[in-house]
Motif scaffolding. Structure first.
Motif, short mmCIF file in Angstrom:
data_model
loop_
_atom_site.label_atom_id
_atom_site.label_comp_id
_atom_site.label_asym_id
_atom_site.label_seq_id
_atom_site.Cartn_x
_atom_site.Cartn_y
_atom_site.Cartn_z
N GLU A 2 2.82 59.76 93.39
CA GLU A 2 3.83 58.74 93.29
C GLU A 2 4.82 59.08 92.21
OE1 GLU A 2 1.67 54.75 94.31
OE2 GLU A 2 2.99 54.49 92.60
N LYS A 23 7.48 62.62 96.60
CA LYS A 23 7.63 63.57 97.70
C LYS A 23 7.30 64.96 97.19
CE LYS A 23 12.38 65.26 98.64
NZ LYS A 23 12.21 66.47 97.93
N LYS A 24 6.71 65.74 98.08
CA LYS A 24 6.31 67.07 97.66
C LYS A 24 7.52 68.00 97.56
CE LYS A 24 1.61 66.88 99.37
NZ LYS A 24 0.56 67.52 100.15
N THR A 77 9.37 71.24 98.44
CA THR A 77 9.24 72.17 99.58
C THR A 77 9.55 73.60 99.13
OG1 THR A 77 11.51 71.67 100.19
CG2 THR A 77 9.80 70.49 101.39
N LYS A 104 4.90 71.55 99.51
CA LYS A 104 4.82 71.71 100.96
C LYS A 104 5.41 73.08 101.28
CE LYS A 104 6.54 69.83 105.30
NZ LYS A 104 7.58 68.97 105.90
#
Length: 1050
Positions: free
Chosen positions: A3, A10-11, A13, A42
C-alpha cells in the motif's frame, strides 16, 4: 509494495527488452526470479516478435528498462523507445555503440584515465592497403614510429570479431597463437609456421602482458559493486578447464582498491550499470583490455543474491526514493537455495623429514633445477678473409671496422648461409696458402658452418649464434676519394651451436613438473591446480638466457599446471628470463682456472690424493676428492677409445658425403623442422629406421663433433693431455649411448665407462679442488641466486605473520563500519605510498616496509567454495645450468667452514654429506628444493614458527646406460632416462629454523639492498598520479567491500 500513502500500492514495472536467447540464460533467470520474490516488481518480457516486428509505440510501457545489444538486436529501435517512454535505464543505450569498435573503447578508457596496455592503431580503408606508417620486421612491428617487439597482440578493430592473434619472437621459437570464442574445449590454437601479421583489415597492436597464465573478469552491478573471477588464460594452451558438470572453472578473487576504483570508473564512463570487462594483472599493475557491456556471473548463488539486492536498490532509488531500500534480514528466496558441494582439501604438514603435526601449513616451495637432456654443445672457430664475410660483419656492426658482430636473428643467419653457400666449394682467395692441408681444413670448417646453418629447415635464434671478431685491418682510400678509412681484412668467426633440449629433455621436464604437482604440495594433489587458479598459489618461474633452460622451464610448467599444446606460448606467458642471476661463470673464472690447473697437476703427475686421519671419516675434505687413483693411466686409454669411435663416424660421414656430392643438395636427410621439434616429445622414428643419427644432426656434424674431441683431448706434437676436454668426451658418449645406440658404434660403451670414471672426479673439482675453495667459487657464482632465495623466504614469512596478525585482530574484536573503513584506507595509503616509493617487487627485506612486495592477489572467501581460503603458497622455480646447481649445493653443505660460522654445524647432515660425496654427477633435471612450513600453533615470535626442509635429486638415473638388461632395452627405445626421486639433506626429525638458515647463508648471499628495482614496464604512464583523487572517492567505495581485505594484505 502492498500500500502507498494514498491508497493501493502499485508495483514497479521492469521491462526486459532483450533477445529471448539472453533472457533464458541461467544467470538472468536466477536474478529476475529473485527480484520478483521481493514482491515490489512486476517483470514484463518483451519477446523477440515484439522487439523485431512491432513498432515502438506498441511496445509495453514500463518504469525501468533492461535493454542491451546482442546479435541481431535493433539497438536504434530501442533507443527510440527509450526516448519516447523515458524509463530508468540500467544500461544506457547510446554508449553501447562504442562497444562494437575496439578503437572507441580504448579512446574512451583513456579519456577517463583508466589504464590500458600500450597500443597503436593501423587503419586500412581497403584490404591489403599499403601504409607508409606501418613497418613489419622479423621480430617487431612499427606504427607511426611506435615499436612493438614480439610478443605482441593483434586485435581486429571490430569488437564482434573475436579472432585475436599473439605473435611470438623467433628467440622463443616464433609462431602465432589465435584466440577465439570457446569452441568445445578450446579457446585458442597455436600456428608455429605463421610469422607475418594480417593485412586484410584494420587492427590494434598492443604490448603482450605476461599475467602468469590467469585472466581476471570483472562484473559490475552499479558503480559500487564489483565481483571478479579468475580463469585460466586462453593464451597459455587454449584448453578450457571445466568442472565435472562441464562448466568452465572460474574462481572468485578479491580486487585491490585500485582495481575497485577502475571498476567504478568503467561503469560510469560507459554508463553501463551491469557491465563486464577484462583485467590484465601484470607486474603489480592492472590494465583494462576489453569492455563487454551487459554480463552476468555464471554459477554463483552468492553473486545472484548480491546482484538482485543491488538492482532492487537501483530501481527503488530511481522510481520510489521515498521507500526504504534496506535489505530484509532474510532474503525471500533463501529457503530454496541449493546447497553447494564442499571441496575436500586436507590441511597437513607432510615433510619427508618427518611430520610435525596437523598445525603445520606449507608456505613456500623454492626449487633450483638444472635443464633437461640436451645435444652436446659445439663450437667451430675459423679465421676468415673472404670479402663476402667481412662485408657481412660490417653490415651488422654499423660499419665499424674494429667492432665485433653477433649474428642471431633469422635474417642475419640467412645472409650468412647465402654467403657460405657461395664460398664452400672454393679454396681461400686473397692469400697464399701455408699448406694444402690448411686450405682443406678451412674448406671443411666452412662446410661445417653451412651444415649447421642448414640444419633444421628454418632459423630459430634460440639455438645458433655466430660471432665475427675483426683481427687485422688495412688503410684504404675512401670511396669518395677524400682521405683514408680502415677496413678489416681478417676476422675470427666463432659459431656456437648444439646444446638443444632433446625430445627426451622435454619429456623429463614435463614428467618432473607432474611429479611436483602430485607430491610437493601436501594434501593438495591435483588441488594445486585449484590453488594456482584461485590466486592462492603465487607462482613465478625464472630461467637463464639459454634456450635449453627456457624450454625446460616451459615443459616443467606444462606438467606442473596440467597444460596442453606447444611450449612457445607457455614460455612467453609464464617464464621470466634473469640471466644475471642464473647465467654465467665470470665472477669465479680466476678461481676456476686455479682449480683446473691444480686438478691437471694431480692427474698428470699421477699423485695420489693426500690422505689424513680426517679423510677416513670425511673423505670429501681432501684436495681432488673423488678422482680415480689411476687417473693418469686412464687418460691414454680415453684417447685410444675416442680415436676408435671417431674413425667409425668418419666412415659413416664419408658415405653420406658421397651421396650428398652426387645429389648436390641436403635432400637426402629427411627435412627437420626445429619449430615442430619444440613441440615433440617423441623420437623421429623415420630417421632412426633410415639408420641416421637421432635429432637433426647429420653424420657430417656428428663426425665434426668427435673429430674436434679427438684433436683437443691430446696434442700429439706436444704430447699433452687437455683434462678440460674430459667432461665433453663424457657428454658426447652419454648422448650417443642414449640417442644413437642404433648406430652400433663399437667401443662406445667401454669409452663411456672410462670417461665416466674420469668425469666423476673432474667435474665436481672444477668448482673447487677442496671444500673451502668450493665454498668460495660457489658463493661467487650463486651469490645473486642465494640473495633472492633469502628474500623469497623472508617475504613469505612476513606475509604469513601479517595474515596471522590480521586474523587474530579480527578474532579479538569486530570493528565498526567506520573503523573498518579507516583501517582499509590506511592500509591502502600505505600500500600506494610504498609502491610509488619503490618498485622492488620481489626484493623487499625490510620488515617496516612489508607492503612493498609483489602485489598479492587473493581469493575472495565470501564467494569461494574452498575450505582454506587464506592458505597462500609461494612457489619460486629457478631453471639454470650445471654450474649453478653445483655452486648452490657447495654453499649449502660447506657454509659452516667460513671463519664467521666455524662454531656451527653444517646445514647438511653427515649422512647426506657422505651420499653427496658418492653422488659424483648432478645430471640433467637435478634439483634442490627448499620448502618452508609454518606451525600456526607456535607463538609468532618463536623461531620454531617457520621450519625449512631441504631435499635434492641427482637428476637423470644413469644405471640404464651402465647395465645392459631387458629394462634398459625399453629405455633405449624411448631415448629417455628416468629422474631420481628426492633425497633428504637433513636427519629425520631434525628442525632447521628460518632464523638458522638465514644466519648460515647470509654471508654468501647478495644483500637485499643491492638488488636493483625492476624497471617500470614500457608504456607505463604513471596512473598512480591519480592516487589523491582515488583516495577521496574510496570512502564511498568501501562500505560495499568492507571485508575486502579480510584475509590479508592485498
Amino acid at each position: 509494495m502492498e500500500e502507498d500513502e494514498g491508497g493501493v500500492g502499485k508495483k514497479i514495472t521492469i521491462g526486459v527488452c532483450v533477445m529471448e536467447k539472453k533472457v533464458f540464460s541461467a544467470p538472468m533467470g536466477q536474478i529476475l526470479e529473485r527480484l520478483q520474490a521481493f514482491g515490489e516488481f512486476k517483470i514484463i518480457h518483451f519477446g523477440d516478435k515484439v522487439i523485431l516486428e512491432d513498432p515502438i509505440d506498441r511496445w509495453p510501457v514500463c518504469d525501468c528498462l533492461i535493454a542491451f545489444y546482442s546479435s541481431g538486436y535493433p539497438l536504434e529501435k530501442s533507443e527510440a523507445y527509450a526516448k519516447l517512454r523515458k524509463p530508468f535505464l540500467v544500461n544506457e543505450l547510446e554508449p553501447q555503440h562504442l562497444l562494437h569498435d575496439r578503437r572507441k573503447v580504448y579512446e574512451h578508457l583513456e579519456k577517463y584515465g583508466i589504464p590500458v596496455p600500450r597500443y597503436a592503431l593501423v587503419n586500412r580503408e581497403k584490404p591489403y592497403q599499403e601504409l607508409g606508417y606501418f613497418v613489419e620486421e622479423e621480430d617487431f612491428v612499427e606504427v607511426h614510429g611506435n615499436r612493438f617487439w614480439k610478443p605482441f597482440v593483434e586485435k581486429p578493430v571490430d569488437g564482434d570479431d573475436h579472432s585475436i592473434m599473439i605473435y611470438y619472437p623467433s628467440s622463443a621459437g616464433g609462431g602465432m597463437k589465435e584466440l577465439f570464442r570457446k569452441i568445445g574445449n578450446r579457446s585458442s590454437e597455436f600456428h608455429p609456421e605463421v610469422r607475418r601479421v594480417r593485412r586484410e583489415g584494420s587492427y590494434i597492436y598492443e604490448e603482450f602482458m605476461p599475467t602468469g597464465g590467469t585472466d581476471v573478469k570483472v562484473y559490475t552491478v552499479g558503480p559500487e559493486y564489483a565481483h571478479a573471477e579468475a580463469r585460466k588464460s586462453p593464451v597459455v594452451d587454449g584448453v578450457v578447464m571445466r568442472n565435472p558438470d562441464g562448466k568452465e572453472v572460474r574462481y572468485p578473487v578479491l580486487l585491490t582498491p585500485t582495481e575497485k576504483q577502475m571498476a567504478r570508473e568503467v561503469c560510469i564512463a560507459f554508463r553501463q550499470g551491469v557491465c563486464g570487462f577484462d583485467l590484465l594483472r601484470c607486474e603489480g599493475r592492472s590494465y583494462v583490455c576489453d569492455v563487454n557491456g551487459w554480463s552476468f556471473v555464471k554459477n554463483s548463488y552468492k553473486y545472484y543474491d548480491d546482484a538482485a539486492c543491488v538492482l532492487r536498490k537501483m530501481f527503488l532509488d530511481a522510481k520510489a526514493p521515498h521507500l526504504s531500500s534496506t535489505i530484509p534480514p532474510t532474503l525471500p528466496w533463501k529457503i530454496n537455495e541449493p546447497a553447494q558441494p564442499s571441496e575436500g582439501l586436507t590441511r597437513q604438514g607432510s615433510g619427508i623429514i618427518g611430520t610435525f603435526g596437523q598445525s603445520e601449513e606449507l608456505r613456500c616451495v623454492i626449487t633450483v633445477i638444472r635443464h633437461g637432456d640436451r645435444t652436446p654443445k659445439q663450437k667451430v672457430k675459423l679465421k676468415v678473409t673472404e670479402e663476402k664475410l667481412l662485408n657481412l660483419m660490417l653490415k651488422y656492426n654499423g660499419g665499424r671496422p674494429r667492432s665485433e658482430t653477433k649474428l642471431k636473428s633469422a635474417v642475419q643467419l640467412q645472409d650468412l648461409l647465402d654467403a657460405t653457400r657461395i664460398l664452400v666449394p672454393r679454396s681461400r682467395p686473397g692469400r697464399e696458402s701455408d699448406s694444402e692441408a690448411e686450405d682443406i681444413e678451412h674448406a671443411e670448417k666452412l662446410r661445417q658452418v653451412k651444415a649447421v646453418l642448414e640444419e633444421g629447415g628454418h632459423f630459430s635464434g634460440i639455438y645458433r649464434k655466430v660471432q665475427l671478431k675483426p683481427l687485422k685491418w688495412v688503410k684504404v682510400a675512401k670511396s669518395n676519394g677524400e682521405g683514408e678509412e680502415e677496413r678489416p681484412v681478417e676476422a675470427l668467426m666463432v659459431l656456437k651451436y648444439g646444446g638443444v633440449l632433446t625430445h627426451a629433455g622435454r619429456k623429463q621436464a614435463e614428467e618432473l613438473g607432474r611429479y611436483f604437482r602430485n607430491y610437493m604440495y601436501p594434501g593438495e594433489g591435483t588441488g594445486l591446480l585449484r590453488l594456482h587458479s584461485t590466486y592462492r598459489h603465487d607462482l613465478k618461474i625464472y630461467s637463464s638466457d639459454e634456450g635449453r633452460v627456457q624450454m625446460s622451464a616451459a615443459a616443467f610448467a606444462k606438467g606442473l599446471l596440467d597444460l596442453e599444446g606447444q611450449l612457445t606460448p607457455i614460455l612467453v606467458s609464464l617464464v621470466s628470463k634473469d640471466s644475471s642471476m642464473l647465467d654465467g661463470l665470470d665472477n669465479a673464472s680466476i678461481e676456476m682456472e686455479e682449480a683446473k690447473a691444480r686438478l691437471n697437476e694431480i692427474i698428470t703427475s699421477g699423485a695420489k690424493t693426500v690422505q689424513s686421519n680426517a679423510s677416513f671419516d670425511a673423505p670429501w675434505m681432501v684436495d681432488g676428492a673423488g678422482l680415480p687413483p689411476n687417473a693418469s693411466e686412464l687418460l691414454p686409454k680415453l684417447v685410444q677409445l675416442t680415436k676408435k669411435v671417431t674413425e667409425q663416424v668418419r666412415l659413416l660421414a664419408k658415405d653420406e658425403d658421397e651421396n650428398l656430392a652426387e645429389t648436390a643438395s641436403y635432400d637426402v636427410i629427411p627435412p627437420y623442422d626445429q619449430a615442430k621439434a619444440l613441440g615433440k616429445t617423441n623420437i623421429d622414428v623415420d630417421r632412426i629406421a633410415a639408420g641416421l643419427p637421432c635429432g637433426s644432426e647429420g653424420f657430417l656434424l656428428m663426425y665434426a663433433r668427435w673429430r674436434k674431441l679427438e684433436r683437443d683431448l691430446y696434442n700429439e706434437r706436444k704430447e699433452r693431455f687437455d683434462i678440460t676436454q674430459i667432461p665433453d668426451v663424457y657428454d658426447s658418449c652419454k648422448y650417443d649411448l642414449l640417442h644413437n645406440a642404433h648406430l652400433n658404434l663399437e667401443g662406445l660403451d667401454e669409452l663411456f665407462k672410462v670417461a665416466q670414471l674420469l668425469a666423476d672426479g673432474v667435474i665436481p673439482n672444477e668448482y673447487g679442488i677442496n671444500p673451502k675453495q668450493k665454498l668460495k667459487i660457489g658463493s661467487e657464482i650463486a651469490r645473486r641466486l642465494l640473495g633472492k632465495i633469502l628474500i623469497d623466504l623472508r617475504n613469505t614469512c612476513e606475509e604469513a605473520i601479517g595474515v596471522a596478525e590480521l586474523k587474530s585482530n579480527q578474532d579479538q574484536s569486530t570493528k565498526t563500519g567506520k573503523e573498518e573503513t579507516e583501517y582499509q584506507l590506511k592500509l591502502h595509503i600505505k600500500n600506494e605510498d610504498a609502491r610509488r616509493a619503490s618498485f622492488t617487487s620481489d626484493m623487499s627485506m625490510d620488515p617496516e616496509d612489508d607492503d612493498d612486495k609483489e602485489t598479492k592477489y587473493r581469493l575472495d572467501p565470501k564467494y569461494a567454495n574452498v575450505k582454506t581460503p587464506d592458505r597462500h603458497v609461494r612457489t619460486r622455480l629457478y631453471f639454470t645450468s650445471e654450474s649453478h646447481i653445483h655452486s648452490l649445493m657447495n654453499v649449502l653443505r660447506y657454509c659452516n667452514l667460513d671463519e664467521s660460522l666455524q662454531e656451527e654445524d653444517s646445514l647438511v647432515c653427515h649422512n647426506a654429506l657422505e651420499r653427496l660425496y658418492k653422488t659424483k654427477e648432478l645430471d640433467y633435471m637435478s634439483y634442490i628444493v627448499l620448502r618452508m612450513f609454518e606451525n600456526t600453533e607456535v607463538a609468532l615470535e618463536d623461531p620454531k614458527r617457520f621450519r625449512i626442509e631441504m631435499t635434492f635429486s641427482r637428476g637423470a638415473d644413469l644405471s640404464p646406460l651402465e647395465d645392459n638388461n631387458s629394462e634398459t632395452a625399453s629405455l633405449h627405445q624411448e631415448h629417455t632416462l628416468p629422474i631420481m626421486g628426492p633425497e633428504r639433506l637433513q636427519e629425520v626429525g631434525s628442525y632447521l629454523t628460518l632464523e638458522k638458515m638465514e644466519k648460515m647463508i647470509r654471508p654468501f648471499a647478495m644483500p637485499a639492498e643491492d638488488f636493483p628495482p625492476p624497471a617500470t614496464p614500457q608504456g607505463f604512464s604513471g596512473y598512480f598520479s591519480k592516487s589523491a583523487a582515488v583516495l577521496e572517492r574510496l570512502v564511498n567505495l568501501w562500505p560495499f567491500h568492507k571485508h575486502g581485505a579480510a584475509n590479508g594484505k592485498q
